[in-house]
Design a protein around this motif. Structure first.
Motif, short mmCIF file in Angstrom:
data_model
loop_
_atom_site.label_atom_id
_atom_site.label_comp_id
_atom_site.label_asym_id
_atom_site.label_seq_id
_atom_site.Cartn_x
_atom_site.Cartn_y
_atom_site.Cartn_z
N GLY A 166 0.87 12.41 -0.86
CA GLY A 166 1.92 12.18 0.14
C GLY A 166 2.11 10.72 0.52
N ARG A 167 1.17 9.86 0.16
CA ARG A 167 1.28 8.43 0.49
C ARG A 167 2.65 7.89 0.06
NH1 ARG A 167 -2.30 4.54 1.02
NH2 ARG A 167 -1.29 3.25 -0.56
N VAL A 188 2.02 12.88 6.83
CA VAL A 188 2.64 11.91 7.76
C VAL A 188 1.71 10.73 8.07
CG1 VAL A 188 3.46 11.65 10.15
CG2 VAL A 188 4.38 13.46 8.66
N PRO A 189 0.45 10.97 8.46
CA PRO A 189 -0.40 9.80 8.75
C PRO A 189 -0.76 9.00 7.51
CG PRO A 189 -1.42 11.88 9.48
CD PRO A 189 -0.24 12.25 8.66
N THR A 206 3.47 24.48 4.93
CA THR A 206 4.36 23.32 5.07
C THR A 206 3.94 22.46 6.26
OG1 THR A 206 6.22 24.43 4.04
CG2 THR A 206 6.76 22.67 5.58
N ALA A 207 3.64 23.12 7.38
CA ALA A 207 3.20 22.36 8.56
C ALA A 207 1.90 21.62 8.25
CB ALA A 207 3.03 23.31 9.75
N ALA A 208 0.97 22.30 7.55
CA ALA A 208 -0.31 21.66 7.22
C ALA A 208 -0.08 20.47 6.29
CB ALA A 208 -1.24 22.68 6.57
N ALA A 209 0.84 20.63 5.35
CA ALA A 209 1.13 19.52 4.42
C ALA A 209 1.70 18.33 5.18
CB ALA A 209 2.10 19.99 3.34
N THR A 266 -10.50 19.36 1.80
CA THR A 266 -10.18 18.92 0.43
C THR A 266 -8.67 19.00 0.20
OG1 THR A 266 -12.27 19.93 -0.20
CG2 THR A 266 -10.83 19.30 -2.00
N VAL A 267 -8.08 20.09 0.67
CA VAL A 267 -6.63 20.26 0.51
C VAL A 267 -5.91 19.15 1.27
CG1 VAL A 267 -4.67 21.79 0.97
CG2 VAL A 267 -6.86 22.76 0.27
N ARG A 268 -6.35 18.89 2.50
CA ARG A 268 -5.69 17.85 3.31
C ARG A 268 -5.77 16.50 2.61
NH1 ARG A 268 -9.10 16.77 7.93
NH2 ARG A 268 -10.02 15.44 6.34
N ASP A 269 -6.97 16.17 2.09
CA ASP A 269 -7.13 14.86 1.43
C ASP A 269 -6.26 14.75 0.18
OD1 ASP A 269 -8.92 14.35 3.41
OD2 ASP A 269 -10.73 14.47 2.15
N ALA A 270 -6.18 15.85 -0.56
CA ALA A 270 -5.37 15.82 -1.79
C ALA A 270 -3.89 15.66 -1.45
CB ALA A 270 -5.61 17.09 -2.60
N LEU A 271 -3.44 16.37 -0.41
CA LEU A 271 -2.03 16.24 0.00
C LEU A 271 -1.75 14.84 0.53
CD1 LEU A 271 -1.52 19.73 1.68
CD2 LEU A 271 -0.25 18.87 -0.31
#
Ligand SMILES: NC(=O)c1ccc[n+]([C@@H]2O[C@H](COP(=O)([O-])OP(=O)(O)OC[C@H]3O[C@@H](n4cnc5c(N)ncnc54)[C@H](OP(=O)(O)O)[C@@H]3O)[C@@H](O)[C@H]2O)c1
Length: 234
Positions: free
Chosen positions: A114-115, A137-138, A129-132, A105-110
């Protein structure tokens, strides 16, 4: 807490009459972290989209308000404490991201934020920070759109395993903001304006003056309160 202090006048700022020194003492340090980053390390173009990592801390809460004041068009606030996060839309955040949630969920929200984010104000560093970056990036809608990541604090670690692809595959620029990356004279130049800005009001600053005689209780309180405690002479 001394009666007299020796200081270097070249590094002091005289406050105008009528300014509340308690508010200034409470707000200056957390406020200057984003004020200086956004004024000295980058030019915030009108319409910029900003992500704040660590938005629930004192500096992060001020960053939400200052980013809005300096012209950010969209502000996403990422932090851990759900209660403190819930207060951030009231201070100007358009989106909040709960970093303590499920990893997916966190990854999808970031990724969503982040788009097209332009500036990241990062108070965390370390693994978050690395996880964000792994999430963002993708997800970039346009890989060549500039993304400036401003490292301001390192609450979650002094080092971060930045993925190499982040620098290679997107137009990412990582800079820092603090004493050194910004020259002392440039910091000093910013402070009277920031003090005036804070004094004009309009910022949510939870400051509480504590008389010196109560410093022991205040010291013990400091770990649990969200207020900024300012010790004042008895
Ligand atoms: N470079 C500069 O100019 C400058 C100026 C001022 C401050 N700073 C730095 O900025 C950083 C933040 O300062 P501050 O005054 O805001 O500190 P603070 O009020 O103590 O806030 C720190 C926040 O870190 C969060 N945190 C801790 N562990 C976390 C984790 N694992 N994941 C997500 N969030 C976590 C906590 O959020 P929760 O409440 O959500 O748990 C806490 O509210 C510090 O490193 C400070 O040294 C730099």
């Amino acid at each position: 807490m001394a009666e007299q202090v020796a200081l270097d006048p070249r590094r002091s700022v005289v406050l105008s009459a009528g300014v509340d020194p308690v508010v200034i003492a409470a707000a200056m340090n957390p406020a200057m972290s984003s004020w200086i980053a956004l004024r000295r390390r980058i030019e915030v173009a009108p319409g910029s989209r900003v992500l704040i990592m660590g938005a629930t801390g004192n500096a992060g809460r001020m960053a939400v308000q200052i980013a809005r004041r300096l012209g950010a068009a969209h502000i996403a606030a990422a932090g851990r404490d759900p209660e403190r996060l819930a207060a951030l839309p009231g201070l100007g955040a358009d989106d909040v991201i709960e970093l303590g949630g499920e990893a997916d969920t966190v990854r999808d929200a970031l990724a969503e934020v982040g788009r097209d984010v332009d500036v990241v104000l990062d108070y965390l560093w370390g693994e978050p920070t690395a996880a964000a970056l792994r999430a963002i990036v993708p997800a970039r809608a346009d890989d060549s759109r500039p993304l400036t990541w401003i490292e301001i604090g390192s609450v979650t670690g002094p080092e971060s395993p930045i993925p190499s692809a982040a620098l290679r595959a997107t137009n990412l620029r990582i800079v820092g903001s603090g004493q050194g990356s910004v020259a002392p004279r440039d910091i000093l130049e910013e402070l009277p304006g920031l003090a005036a800005e804070i004094s004009r009001g309009g910022y949510d600053i939870a400051a509480r003056a504590v008389p010196l005689r109560d410093v022991t209780a205040a010291w013990l309180d400091a770990a649990t309160t969200t207020e900024r405690l300012v010790v004042v002479p008895d």
